[in-house]
Design a protein around this motif. Structure first.
Motif, PDB file in Angstrom:
ATOM      1  N   VAL A 115       0.854  -1.195   0.000  1.00 22.54           N
ATOM      2  CA  VAL A 115       0.000   0.000   0.000  1.00 22.54           C
ATOM      3  C   VAL A 115       0.884   1.237   0.000  1.00 22.54           C
ATOM      4  O   VAL A 115       1.803   1.361   0.808  1.00 22.54           O
ATOM      5  CB  VAL A 115      -0.946   0.016   1.220  1.00 22.54           C
ATOM      6  CG1 VAL A 115      -1.746   1.311   1.254  1.00 22.54           C
ATOM      7  CG2 VAL A 115      -1.868  -1.193   1.177  1.00 22.54           C
ATOM      8  N   THR A 149       0.863   5.635  -0.321  1.00 25.48           N
ATOM      9  CA  THR A 149       0.018   6.808  -0.096  1.00 25.48           C
ATOM     10  C   THR A 149       0.332   7.847  -1.162  1.00 25.48           C
ATOM     11  O   THR A 149       1.503   8.098  -1.465  1.00 25.48           O
ATOM     12  CB  THR A 149       0.283   7.395   1.304  1.00 25.48           C
ATOM     13  OG1 THR A 149       0.095   6.358   2.266  1.00 25.48           O
ATOM     14  CG2 THR A 149      -0.662   8.543   1.602  1.00 25.48           C
ATOM     15  N   ASP A 175      -4.878   6.097  -0.394  1.00 22.63           N
ATOM     16  CA  ASP A 175      -4.040   4.907  -0.502  1.00 22.63           C
ATOM     17  C   ASP A 175      -4.225   4.260  -1.872  1.00 22.63           C
ATOM     18  O   ASP A 175      -5.296   4.343  -2.476  1.00 22.63           O
ATOM     19  CB  ASP A 175      -4.414   3.886   0.585  1.00 22.63           C
ATOM     20  CG  ASP A 175      -3.865   4.285   1.948  1.00 22.63           C
ATOM     21  OD1 ASP A 175      -2.956   5.133   1.982  1.00 22.63           O
ATOM     22  OD2 ASP A 175      -4.360   3.752   2.955  1.00 22.63           O
TER      23      ASP A 175
END
Lengths: 254, 86
Positions: A14, A16, A97
């Protein structure tokens, strides 16, 4: 191996979204803060995965726009009938995200150290993205390899990274634009599609042992690669990466 | 749909083989042509993912994903060798 990711394994992670930069009306650069990013080579790409509320997932590949050592960034062109690119270019905001995996690819990469001759970069549309990573890497590493970028766009407002390409780029870089559909008044650059005659004028002579990277839509890449081989470039010195009219492929997913 | 090339399946290949494979050198079992996987002709929605020989168009590799399980058919390849520059 205990307690760590398996070496070489490609895992989803993940990231950002950091800064988002509008490059043209339809193209946006998305900087990503990816704590698990292992670094990348110039020319590589990554896969993005979006998951809908009902569990449906869509994966697309995007070329990495930043140089090795810089935070990872992708540049995405919005395709009107696309499944993923409208979300990335219109909905995504800083702080969101995004699931990704990479870096991917070991063929269409430039590390700078194997050069014997000059570098020829040929881009069609958003095919310029991995070549921009190569140009930035060249500048950051202080490489002196003589470099030409031949960049085909529909019109001047469609040129991605124009301000950056028009500056010095570390010296020794020539940028040649060709505009295929519309040229502004007083345009002194080239016009029309890249063809054998244009390549004969712009490409380094084969005798200088150039290394070529060609990226763009499939028909564009086929025509340019064929043209370069016709000029005497050995096929292994012409590295190619194709994406489809629908934007699928390694360089820019729909 | 335009055909793509092996760069487009770099992620899938990495998933299947556990390492970067686009620079690996494949040998076509039909015509004997050799070249980097990145230069194969790739169709993403064939159904399944299909990589064909750029010289003779024979099918080299087929990938079908069923419930997160990758089914891989490499019978079109005579050889597949990791690149020295991997």
């Amino acid at each position: 191996m205990e307690g760590t990711a398996v070496r070489g394994r490609l895992s989803w992670q993940v990231a950002t979204v950091g800064q988002v930069i509008d490059e043209t009306a339809a193209v946006r650069t998305i900087e990503l803060q990816a704590p698990d990013w292992a670094g990348h080579r110039a020319g590589q790409h990554l896969d993005v995965r979006l998951t809908a509320e009902d569990g449906y997932t869509a994966e697309r590949s995007y070329s990495i726009a930043s140089a090795p050592g810089e935070p990872v960034a992708i540049t995405v062109e919005r395709l009107e009938d696309g499944e993923v690119s409208p979300y990335l270019t219109e909905e995504l905001r800083a702080g969101d995200d995004l699931e990704l995996r990479g870096p991917i690819g070991g063929y269409f990469v430039w590390d700078g150290q194997h050069d014997i001759g000059p570098l020829l970069l040929v881009a069609g549309g958003s095919g310029v993205v991995p070549l921009r990573s190569i140009l930035r890497h060249r500048e950051r590493t202080g490489s002196a390899v003589p470099t030409r970028l031949l960049y085909s766009s529909r019109s001047l407002p469609d040129v991605i990274y124009r301000a950056e390409l028009d500056r010095d780029n570390g010296g020794g870089v020539e940028v040649i634009y060709t505009l295929t559909r519309a040229q502004p008044p007083g345009w002194t650059g080239r016009a029309g599609r890249v063809n054998a005659a244009m390549l004969a004028e712009v490409a380094w002579p084969a005798g200088q042992e150039p290394l070529a990277f060609v990226c763009g839509p499939t028909p564009f890449v086929e025509a340019v690669a064929e043209g370069l081989v016709g000029l005497g470039y050995p096929p292994p010195r012409v590295k190619t990466e194709r994406f489809g009219a629908t934007g699928t492929g390694a360089a820019g997913g729909s | 749909m335009d055909a793509l090339d092996g760069n487009a399946i770099g992620g899938l290949l990495h998933e299947v083989f556990g390492t970067e494979m686009t620079a690996a050198i494949g040998t076509c079992a039909t015509c004997g042509a050799t070249g980097p996987v990145a230069e194969t002709v790739v169709y993403l929605r064939a159904p399944g993912t299909v990589a064909r020989c750029r010289t003779c168009t024979s099918v080299l590799m087929v990938f079908v994903k069923v419930r997160d399980l990758n089914c891989v058919d490499l019978r079109g390849l005579a050889a597949l060798a990791a690149s020295a520059h991997g």
